[in-house]
Design a protein around this motif. Structure first.
Motif, short mmCIF file in Angstrom:
data_model
loop_
_atom_site.label_atom_id
_atom_site.label_comp_id
_atom_site.label_asym_id
_atom_site.label_seq_id
_atom_site.Cartn_x
_atom_site.Cartn_y
_atom_site.Cartn_z
N VAL A 134 2.39 -0.78 -6.08
CA VAL A 134 1.98 0.06 -4.97
C VAL A 134 0.56 0.54 -5.22
CG1 VAL A 134 2.53 2.05 -3.54
CG2 VAL A 134 4.37 0.82 -4.71
N SER A 135 -0.32 0.20 -4.32
CA SER A 135 -1.74 0.55 -4.46
C SER A 135 -2.08 1.74 -3.56
CB SER A 135 -2.62 -0.63 -4.08
OG SER A 135 -2.33 -1.74 -4.88
N SER A 136 -2.97 2.58 -4.06
CA SER A 136 -3.37 3.76 -3.27
C SER A 136 -4.51 3.41 -2.33
CB SER A 136 -3.80 4.88 -4.22
OG SER A 136 -4.85 4.45 -5.03
N ASN B 22 8.29 4.95 2.02
CA ASN B 22 7.23 5.87 1.59
C ASN B 22 6.87 5.64 0.12
OD1 ASN B 22 5.36 7.95 1.72
ND2 ASN B 22 6.89 9.54 1.32
N LEU B 23 6.56 4.41 -0.19
CA LEU B 23 6.27 4.06 -1.58
C LEU B 23 5.00 4.73 -2.08
CD1 LEU B 23 7.37 0.36 -1.40
CD2 LEU B 23 8.19 2.00 -3.09
N LYS B 24 5.02 5.05 -3.37
CA LYS B 24 3.91 5.73 -4.02
C LYS B 24 3.42 4.90 -5.21
CE LYS B 24 6.13 10.18 -2.95
NZ LYS B 24 6.65 11.45 -3.52
N PRO B 25 2.20 5.10 -5.65
CA PRO B 25 1.71 4.34 -6.81
C PRO B 25 2.61 4.51 -8.05
CG PRO B 25 -0.12 5.36 -5.68
CD PRO B 25 1.13 5.88 -5.01
N GLU B 26 3.22 5.67 -8.21
CA GLU B 26 4.09 5.89 -9.36
C GLU B 26 5.40 5.11 -9.28
OE1 GLU B 26 2.65 8.22 -7.44
OE2 GLU B 26 3.97 9.95 -7.12
N GLN C 41 0.83 -1.19 0.00
CA GLN C 41 0.00 0.00 0.00
C GLN C 41 0.87 1.26 0.00
OE1 GLN C 41 -3.52 -0.05 0.01
NE2 GLN C 41 -3.18 -2.24 -0.36
N THR C 42 0.30 2.35 -0.43
CA THR C 42 0.99 3.64 -0.40
C THR C 42 1.54 3.92 1.00
OG1 THR C 42 -0.36 4.55 -2.17
CG2 THR C 42 0.72 6.12 -0.72
N GLY C 43 2.80 4.36 1.05
CA GLY C 43 3.43 4.70 2.31
C GLY C 43 4.21 3.57 2.96
N GLU C 44 4.03 2.37 2.47
CA GLU C 44 4.75 1.22 3.03
C GLU C 44 6.18 1.16 2.49
OE1 GLU C 44 0.99 -1.77 3.98
OE2 GLU C 44 2.51 -2.35 2.54
N SER C 45 6.94 0.23 3.03
CA SER C 45 8.35 0.08 2.64
C SER C 45 8.60 -1.31 2.09
CB SER C 45 9.26 0.30 3.86
OG SER C 45 9.12 1.61 4.36
N LEU C 46 9.63 -1.42 1.27
CA LEU C 46 10.10 -2.69 0.74
C LEU C 46 11.61 -2.65 0.64
CD1 LEU C 46 7.87 -3.69 -2.33
CD2 LEU C 46 8.08 -4.91 -0.17
N ARG C 47 12.22 -3.84 0.73
CA ARG C 47 13.66 -3.94 0.51
C ARG C 47 13.89 -4.96 -0.59
NH1 ARG C 47 18.37 -6.92 3.69
NH2 ARG C 47 20.13 -5.48 3.38
N LEU C 48 14.46 -4.51 -1.69
CA LEU C 48 14.82 -5.39 -2.78
C LEU C 48 16.26 -5.86 -2.61
CD1 LEU C 48 13.32 -3.50 -5.85
CD2 LEU C 48 12.20 -5.10 -4.30
N SER C 49 16.49 -7.10 -3.01
CA SER C 49 17.83 -7.67 -2.95
C SER C 49 18.24 -8.14 -4.34
CB SER C 49 17.87 -8.85 -1.98
OG SER C 49 17.54 -8.46 -0.68
#
Length: 123
Positions: free
Chosen positions: A121-123, A85-89, A13-21
């Motif tokens: 990322v979904s709003s 702070n992920l965004k849909p874009e 969801q918007t505002g969440e965080s992710l860590r890519l490896s």
């Protein structure tokens, strides 16, 4: 020939965080600059973040500066992308890439690519 394998992408969801490896093999990791690129449907592949092998220089796209952090672990021969702070874009397939060169943002400078990992990322 080296191999790169990305992981960590998923739907959030918007505002969440992710860590890519990005785990690498078959290459002398410390000799390679590592960058993350992304490609959204119908758009060209674009630079996200990169870290130089030579001097540790780091660069970010303006769209992610202050939200994303790239790091590398030479002992684990891996590179990471912390995305806050992920965004849909930010929705795209994220690719890890390796280059013996100095340019971190030019797609054609990178000779090794992973298969990509989807971030939605979904709003």
């Amino acid at each position: 020939q080296g191999q790169l394998v990305e992981s960590g992408g998923r739907s959030v969801q918007t505002g969440e965080s992710l860590r890519l490896s990005c785990a690498t093999s078959g290459l002398t990791f410390t000799w390679y600059s590592m960058s993350w690129f992304r490609q959204a449907p119908g758009k060209e592949r674009e630079f996200v973040a990169g870290i130089s092998w030579e001097d540790g220089r780091i660069d970010y796209a303006d769209s992610v500066a202050g939200r994303f952090t790239i790091t590398r672990d030479n002992a684990k021969e891996s590179v990471y992308l912390q995305m806050n702070n992920l965004k849909p874009e930010d929705t795209a397939v994220y690719y890890c890439a390796a280059s013996r060169g100095y340019d971190l943002a030019y797609v054609r400078a990178f000779e090794l690519w992973g298969q990509g990992t989807q971030v939605t990322v979904s709003s």
